[in-house]
Enzyme design. Structure first.
Site, short mmCIF file in Angstrom:
data_model
loop_
_atom_site.label_atom_id
_atom_site.label_comp_id
_atom_site.label_asym_id
_atom_site.label_seq_id
_atom_site.Cartn_x
_atom_site.Cartn_y
_atom_site.Cartn_z
N GLU A 87 40.08 47.18 28.12
CA GLU A 87 39.01 47.10 27.13
C GLU A 87 38.10 48.30 27.39
O GLU A 87 37.36 48.31 28.37
CB GLU A 87 38.23 45.79 27.29
N CYS A 99 29.93 48.01 24.58
CA CYS A 99 31.12 48.71 24.09
C CYS A 99 31.23 48.67 22.56
O CYS A 99 31.70 49.62 21.95
CB CYS A 99 32.36 48.11 24.71
#
Ligand code: NAD
Length: 519
Positions: free
Chosen positions: A256, A290
């Site tokens: 990720e 993110c």
């Protein structure tokens, strides 16, 4: 009004938590809180032997855990959900202390983690199966698909979401029957330790989740050398190194990674709502997220209206480094983060960009605080045009046609998250055209982030694999098909000549095809 003084954790409590780290050496690291810059804890650093011992203990625990009935795992996951919610005060304090984010953003982490326990607790047996599949011969071949745990999962997590970025993945791993060897980021290990203590109380075996600490390049690398699967959240640069090391050992990994997430504001969008949404989409956790929005494309017809309304709204944003639930933006986590934002802002201005809002560090609020900042006229040559800033900085770009906006949104090496604002019918058509793992209509990121049943992850250089949903659990398993053959072997009865059997099968299949055309 609550102040920083309210966010403290007693030294004795910190000692209890750090004792959960497997570390026998003498080396330590001191962590500091971004709220004030003061020291928080002395964290013992693990040796390579500690990591090996962690794997040994985890393997023993995993063998027992994999044999426990699913209902026991379910019970532990649901109990953890309750414990997280009832013990949220300490978790909120620790998240704020280690990351510097606002109280309400710390609560997002608590909620995300509790909901993950609930989701996997309730769906575990449905997702793991076993599931029946169509056999080679109807009725004669019975086949079932099993999902076996990988074994011991190496979990390497970042500092920006110290609670949920570790637990959302780690809980899925243990729910699937694995053990975990976890390396939290050196800046923020306490939050993860507090929740592991809650896991013990919820009924997870003690050795099932091992915590080690130390530099990523040393400890992280040893973890990859011994794990059966790696789950990593962090930067794209580190992710590529980890993928290379995993491929050497032929073990799987989910990565990720970073993003340069776009928002498209369509003609006909409600400007007031889009502006309000932007505050959360771009400045939640001070943009150190993110899925945070860093590029905003606004239709020509409403560009100036949107820009001016955003500047006006940001002039009223409430800042703080304290426990006040109404604070809208907390601080950056470190001097390094502040240096990156300052560099990106100065570089863009040097290249001809203009400042719409913010632009200054605010040490009067917290040592590494930076105002939410909006730029326009950012040229391609500026660093923040394409590079992830990972801070409270967004750039605005006007566009003429929706096709042009989609092309600009997709003109990036990343593909993590995107947001589209506008009339739902039109926005729904635009959303799938954006190459990102999650797209939120009339939200920045929270709609997909908070939907635990839906997978989340990156396309392109934003990663591989998905967290959340069934996919988030199944990545931690090996698929195994078990077939039971009855009545006759697959090659046909011994008494029937092979040629006759082949002819019968051929005719049978052609007839089947004819009468079941659609299938
Ligand atoms: P980072 O890559 O520097 O570090 C992440 C973790 O990896 C840390 O625990 C670190 O110690 C460890 N590490 C570093 N080098 C390693 C190595 N060679 N081997 C093994 N482990 C190693 O990232 P960061 O600066 O801590 O986090 C910010 C980045 O993370 C941003 O790019 C952000 O976009 C990304 N991120 C992505 C997601 C997502 O879900 N896609 C979520 C949060 C953060």
């Amino acid at each position: 009004m609550p102040d920083v003084a309210q966010i403290t954790v007693a030294p004795a409590r910190i000692a209890e938590l750090t004792a959960l780290i497997r570390a026998t050496g003498t080396e330590t690291r001191t962590t500091v809180t971004p709220l004030t810059g003061a020291d928080v804890a002395t964290i013992p650093v693990s040796t390579e032997q500690d990591v090996l011992d962690a794997f040994e203990a985890a393997r023993v625990a995993q063998r027992g855990w994999a044999r426990t009935p699913l209902r026991r795992r379910t019970k532990a996951l649901l109990k953890l959900h309750d414990l997280i919610l009832t013990h949220q005060r300490e978790l909120l304090d620790l998240v704020q202390l280690e990351s510097g984010k606002a109280r309400s953003h710390a609560f997002d982490e608590v909620l995300h983690t509790a909901l993950t326990g609930r989701y996997y607790g309730r769906r575990l047996s449905r997702i793991l199966g076993p599931h029946r599949r169509a056999g080679a011969y109807p009725l004669i071949t019975g086949i079932r698909q099993y999902h076996q745990p990988k074994g011991v999962v190496g979990l390497i997590s970042p500092w920006n979401y110290p609670l949920s970025m570790a637990l959302v993945d780690g809980l899925a791993a243990v729910a699937a029957g694995n053990a975990v060897v976890h390396k939290p980021d050196s800046q923020a290990p306490l939050t993860a330790l507090a929740i592991i203590e809650l896991m013990h109380r919820a009924g997870f075996p003690r050795d099932l989740w091992q915590v080690v600490s130390g530099a990523g390049s040393v400890i992280g690398s040893t973890i990859i050398d011994h794990a059966d699967y790696i789950c990593f959240t962090g930067s794209t640069a580190t992710g590529k190194r980890i993928a290379a090391q995993c491929s050497e050992r032929l073990i799987g990994c989910s990565l990720e990674l970073g993003g340069k997430n776009p928002m498209v504001v369509l003609p006909g969008a409600d400007v007031e709502k889009a502006v309000e949404g932007t505050v959360n989409a771009a400045f939640s956790s001070a943009g150190q997220l993110c899925v945070s929005i860093e590029r905003i494309y606004v239709h020509d017809s409403i560009y100036e209206q949107y820009r001016d309304a955003l500047a006006e709204r940001l002039a009223r944003v409430s800042y703080g480094a304290n426990a006040d639930w109404e604070v809208e933006m907390g601080t950056l986590v470190s001097p390094a983060q502040l240096a990156t934002i300052e560099k990106h802002v100065a570089d863009a201005l040097d290249h001809g960009a203009s400042l719409v809002s913010g632009g200054r560090a605010r040490p009067d609020i917290a040592p590494w605080f930076h105002e939410p900042t909006v730029l326009e006229n950012v040229p391609e040559s500026a660093l923040c045009f394409a590079e992830e800033t990972f801070g409270p900085l967004v750039s605005l770009y006007p566009y003429r046609s929706v096709g042009e906006a989609v092309a600009m949104a997709n003109d990036t090496v990343y593909g993590l998250n995107a947001s589209v604002w506008g009339p739902v019918k039109q926005a729904r058509k635009v959303a799938p055209k954006i190459k990102a793992g999650t797209v939120n209509v009339n939200e920045g990121f929270a709609a997909t982030f908070g939907s635990i049943g839906a997978p989340m992850g990156g396309m392109k250089e934003s990663g591989t694999g998905r967290r959340q949903g069934a996919e988030g659990l199944l990545r931690f398993t090996e698929v195994q098909s078990v077939a039971v053959q009855r009545v006759m072997p697959v090659g046909g009865p011994a008494a029937v000549p092979k040629r006759t059997f082949a002819a019968a099968i051929t005719v049978g299949l052609l007839l089947l095809r004819r009468f079941t055309r659609k299938a």
